[in-house]
Design an enzyme around this catalytic site. Sequence first.
Site, PDB file in Angstrom:
ATOM      1  N   ASP A   1      39.671  38.617  50.434  1.00  0.00           N
ATOM      2  CA  ASP A   1      40.801  39.254  51.108  1.00  0.00           C
ATOM      3  C   ASP A   1      40.901  38.831  52.572  1.00  0.00           C
ATOM      4  OD1 ASP A   1      41.247  40.485  48.730  1.00  0.00           O
ATOM      5  OD2 ASP A   1      40.539  42.458  49.347  1.00  0.00           O
TER       6      ASP A   1
ATOM      7  N   TYR B   1      47.476  47.032  44.645  1.00  0.00           N
ATOM      8  CA  TYR B   1      46.114  47.382  45.050  1.00  0.00           C
ATOM      9  C   TYR B   1      46.114  48.636  45.925  1.00  0.00           C
ATOM     10  CZ  TYR B   1      41.340  46.678  46.726  1.00  0.00           C
ATOM     11  OH  TYR B   1      40.010  46.832  47.027  1.00  0.00           O
TER      12      TYR B   1
ATOM     13  N   GLU C   1      37.584  37.935  45.881  1.00  0.00           N
ATOM     14  CA  GLU C   1      36.855  39.186  46.123  1.00  0.00           C
ATOM     15  C   GLU C   1      36.731  40.041  44.873  1.00  0.00           C
ATOM     16  OE1 GLU C   1      37.438  42.969  49.116  1.00  0.00           O
ATOM     17  OE2 GLU C   1      37.729  40.946  49.907  1.00  0.00           O
TER      18      GLU C   1
END
Length: 701
Positions: A110, A314, A7
Amino acid sequence: MIAIITEKPSVGQDIARVLNITEKKNGYMQGNGYMLTWAFGHLVTPAYPEDYGVKNYSLASLPLLPDPFKLVPRKTKTKKGYRTDGAAKKQLDVIKFVFSKCDSIINCCDAGREGELIFRYIYNYLGCKKPFSRLWISSLTDSAIKEGFGRLEDGSRYDSLYMAAEARSRADWLMGVNASRALCICSGDRNNSLGRVQTPALAMVCKRYIEVRNFKPEPYWQPVINVQTGEQPLYVNTAAQYANKEEAEGIYKLLKTFPAAKVERIDKKGHNLQPPLLHDLTSLQKEANKRFALTAGATLDIAQKLYEAKLVSYPRTGSRYIPKDVFEKIPALIDSLKEDPDYKNQAKQLSAMKMKLNTNTVDDGKITDHHALIITGNKPSKLTADEKKIYGLIAQRMLEAFAGMCRKSVLDIRLACDGIKFNIRQVSVEDKGWTSLFGTGPDDGEAPGNGIGLSSIKEGDYLHILGHNLVEKKTKPKALYNDSSLLDAMQTCGKDIRDEDARKAIRDAGIGTPATRAAIIETLLDRGYIERDKKNIIPTGKGLELYKVIRLMRIADVEMTGGWENGLAKIERSPDYYDSFIGGIQVHTKQVVDEITSVVKAENTNMETPYVCPRCRLGKITLYNKVIKCNYSKCNLTLYRELCGEKLTDKQLKELFKTGRSSLIKGFNSKKGKAFDACIVFDSIGNFHFEFPEKGKPAEK
């Protein structure tokens, strides 16, 4: 050769390291039998109305119900409209090349609904027919990546997940595009939009603002006794509050006849307070707003920079948990903070406790796309003041989350003077646990004076009353929303939904996602629907006018989102429900367009005037029921009839535009609720301001 697509580039680099893919190319990597490339989030999106040949805004074109839906490369907004994003188109060409050179594909986007949609939209847009498998992991440790590649699954197993994601995407398009265009056409203002998330969010802000503005404090009374406990007196309120003064005075007079209060009941119990969970994006934004007055958008931007600098994990995560394989790295991360001057004492204290780290925040089952925010162990340097604050919130929470429980003893005591009840609570800390690290912890409502002497009393005892009082208090309105409380409301709004299935569907998610809520607030600001007043978020006149139009519409109700989520969950369980869901959305879209058209048209009956616009000097002024505008399409002059709580009459407005000033208007109210009288005056460039009757008083813009 096998193609791998991730991604984002950073994930691709992690996988490349584990799989020994070392040869770097322009937009992809190659080696060990693989060609690895990546997306930049959503490279492909549903087509825009213009892509279907609908360029002009007209009611005749609504509702737009594409069949089939088209996909296009991501676009960016420019002054001339939306244009294809060059970087997105370039990377799509790279992905197309990689796919063409390989026999099969591994989808490593993801692990979640949006990740699946990103890959499938790219795959479908490119017209790819090659077989693909799915990597499904929730963390990017080497062990998780290796284990995930050892149990790849056929991509078709996630078809129902993709169908749910596509259904959500198309439903958002149908509702957002049609409702927004209907509003723009009927209002004559292109800077308008409606949506499944932004419209309920605006409704929340407006409703709270109106409640606060119209709030009238109501008095209530509470009798108080002063009892002797040990060496110190203790002031105790009655358990009941009295809205009737006469009733309260009667209770007060009765209390004065009692020399002592009887101890009716004593409850003592232990209370174990777990440390707070690790931060997800929303909790980080709320904390940053409370402590540092940073907006949700600013916090996300800073966290993203820290992530790109490889200092934190993240940030766009909705999980507050980590998986077991990440937990194995926590001791080393704690040790890395021993060299940080801001956290070395707490890190050493946590290590010195020699206790088993708390696992309350470790749960593989509560993670989908990304785990909670933690530091990476890399040493930060040259951080800005705000970057240091956000890094500190993440580091501090990580230390707290793995510390021991705070153990407390809670003593609840019920006193009584005949039938009049009093409650006392004493909280004593037996083991500070995680609260000892930074001296933080929730307020447990400790009794005044820490309840000194309460531990020695017994049920049936009488406490001597030293004095009595009757205290008058007033009810207070709810606080206006700020970034923190609005984020919280968006996250928890599902609890008020009436339909049980819909309520369950968004019970833990609310409206929007952690990654989009800040953007929703910024959209409302950009549209001119809301504004920031110091720390508070309040609606503008434009926002309030829109709220009056849409407040009873379903698009402004979070229950609609709950119904959608319930339908999407059904699609994941049974893909056959897809057509029924989309069919229902199309019917509802038609209803919303009709609803907006009829309501806005009714609100916008107009009266043309002969007065020249004081701003552009080209158009003429038109008086509507709710708003006053210039009829020249390129002029942005807008004045709302309801100004500072006072609705302007046609006579006042005609006078204003005929002479450039109104006569004295009485009854305006400032944001703080203070009444004032003023004239409205246009300046030389067509901006209006208040002019006050008192000489020397500065004008309010």
